[in-house]
Motif scaffolding. Structure first.
Motif, short mmCIF file in Angstrom:
data_model
loop_
_atom_site.label_atom_id
_atom_site.label_comp_id
_atom_site.label_asym_id
_atom_site.label_seq_id
_atom_site.Cartn_x
_atom_site.Cartn_y
_atom_site.Cartn_z
N ALA A 77 -9.61 6.80 -1.28
CA ALA A 77 -9.10 5.55 -1.88
C ALA A 77 -8.02 4.93 -0.99
CB ALA A 77 -8.55 5.82 -3.28
N GLY A 78 -7.17 5.78 -0.44
CA GLY A 78 -6.11 5.28 0.44
C GLY A 78 -6.66 4.67 1.71
N THR A 80 -9.68 3.30 2.20
CA THR A 80 -10.34 2.01 1.92
C THR A 80 -9.31 0.94 1.55
OG1 THR A 80 -10.77 2.68 -0.36
CG2 THR A 80 -12.53 3.03 1.24
N SER A 81 -8.27 1.32 0.82
CA SER A 81 -7.24 0.35 0.44
C SER A 81 -6.43 -0.10 1.65
CB SER A 81 -6.32 0.97 -0.61
OG SER A 81 -5.24 0.12 -0.89
N LEU A 82 -6.10 0.84 2.50
CA LEU A 82 -5.28 0.50 3.67
C LEU A 82 -6.06 -0.34 4.68
CD1 LEU A 82 -3.32 3.84 4.12
CD2 LEU A 82 -2.45 1.66 3.25
N GLN A 84 -7.96 -2.75 3.81
CA GLN A 84 -7.88 -4.12 3.27
C GLN A 84 -6.48 -4.69 3.45
OE1 GLN A 84 -9.15 -3.72 -0.76
NE2 GLN A 84 -11.25 -3.17 -0.20
N GLN A 85 -5.46 -3.85 3.15
CA GLN A 85 -4.08 -4.34 3.26
C GLN A 85 -3.16 -3.16 3.57
OE1 GLN A 85 -2.51 -6.12 -0.25
NE2 GLN A 85 -0.61 -6.74 0.72
N ASN A 90 2.25 1.53 0.64
CA ASN A 90 0.95 2.05 0.20
C ASN A 90 0.56 3.31 0.97
OD1 ASN A 90 0.58 0.09 -1.70
ND2 ASN A 90 -0.78 -1.18 -0.46
N PHE A 94 -0.18 6.94 -0.90
CA PHE A 94 -1.44 7.69 -0.78
C PHE A 94 -1.22 9.02 -0.06
CE2 PHE A 94 -3.39 3.46 -1.53
CZ PHE A 94 -4.12 3.81 -2.65
N SER A 161 -11.64 8.15 -10.26
CA SER A 161 -10.87 7.02 -9.73
C SER A 161 -9.38 7.35 -9.74
CB SER A 161 -11.14 5.75 -10.54
OG SER A 161 -10.76 5.95 -11.88
N SER A 163 -5.54 7.19 -9.02
CA SER A 163 -4.76 5.97 -8.85
C SER A 163 -3.27 6.25 -9.02
CB SER A 163 -5.22 4.95 -9.89
OG SER A 163 -4.34 3.87 -9.96
N GLN A 165 0.11 3.67 -9.37
CA GLN A 165 0.61 2.30 -9.37
C GLN A 165 2.06 2.29 -9.80
OE1 GLN A 165 -2.04 0.37 -12.11
NE2 GLN A 165 -3.65 0.13 -10.58
#
Length: 198
Positions: A77-78, A80-82, A84-85, A90, A94, A161, A163, A165
Motif C-alpha cells: 500500500a505504501g 503504490t501510494s508513494l 502517486q504522491q 507518508n 508506511f 486493506s 491503513s 490515517q
C-alpha cells in the motif's frame, strides 16, 4: 464405589467435587486409587499440558502471521501510494507501520517477550478510531470491524486493506469507533500470556 473403572479425568472431577468431611471413606478410596495409578496420572497430566501448549502455540502463530502479512500489505500500500504522491510524512507512516507489524509478528513467532510487547502496542494502537473536529485518527491492520458512533451508530468492515490515517484540519466532524478485531487479538494475547508459554 468402584473407582478402578473411572478414567483419570473422572477421578479428578470426583476428587474436586467430593465433600471429604461428609464422605471421608470415599475420599480416602479416591486418594488410594490415585496413588495406585500414579504412572497413568502422570501421563494424563503430561498429555493435558501438551494440549494447552499446542493451543497456545496455534493462537500465537495466527496473530504473528497476521501481523507479518499486514507488514507486507503496508509495504504494498505504501509503495503504490508513494508512487502517486510522495511525501516524507507518508513515507515515515508506511515505514513505521510496516516495521511495527513485521517486528511484532517475527518476535511473536519466536516467542520473545518483545513480540508480546510489540503486539500489545500494535493492537492497542488499532483499537480506537476518533474524529474530534480538527484531529482524525484511524489505524487498522489486515482486517477491521469497527463499531462507529458518528451521526448515529454504524459498522465499518474491510478485508486486506491495512491503513493508517492521521489528519489535522477544520470541520472534520465528530465521532468515535472501536475496532473489534484488535480487541479479539488483545484477548488472545492475554489468554496466551497468562498460560506462561512465552
Amino acid at each position: 464405589m468402584d473407582y478402578s473403572r473411572y478414567s483419570i479425568q473422572e477421578l479428578q472431577e470426583s476428587l474436586s467435587s467430593i465433600d471429604k468431611h461428609k464422605y471421608p471413606e470415599r475420599y480416602q478410596e479416591l486418594l488410594k486409587e490415585f496413588s495406585s495409578r500414579k504412572e497413568e496420572v502422570e501421563q494424563y497430566r503430561k498429555h493435558e499440558k501438551e494440549k494447552i501448549t499446542v493451543t497456545v502455540n496455534n493462537r500465537l502463530k495466527i496473530l504473528a502471521w497476521v501481523q507479518i502479512i499486514t507488514c507486507l500489505g503496508f509495504i504494498f500500500a505504501g509503495f503504490t501510494s508513494l508512487l502517486q504522491q510522495f511525501t516524507l510524512f507518508n513515507f515515515a507512516l508506511f515505514l513505521g507501520t510496516s516495521t511495527l507489524n513485521g517486528l511484532a509478528g517475527y518476535f511473536l513467532l519466536r516467542r520473545k517477550q518483545l513480540g508480546f510487547q510489540l503486539s500489545y502496542f500494535n493492537q492497542v494502537a488499532q483499537l480506537f478510531w476518533f474524529n474530534f473536529g480538527s484531529i482524525y485518527y484511524a489505524y487498522s491492520g489486515l482486517i477491521y470491524l469497527v463499531i462507529v458512533i458518528q451521526n448515529g451508530i454504524g459498522i465499518k468492515a474491510s478485508l486486506f486493506s491495512p491503513s493508517f490515517q492521521f489528519l489535522l484540519g477544520n470541520n472534520l466532524d465528530f465521532g468515535v469507533g472501536i475496532d473489534l478485531v484488535p480487541l479479539f487479538f488483545i484477548w488472545l494475547l492475554s489468554s496466551c500470556h497468562t498460560e506462561k508459554d512465552i
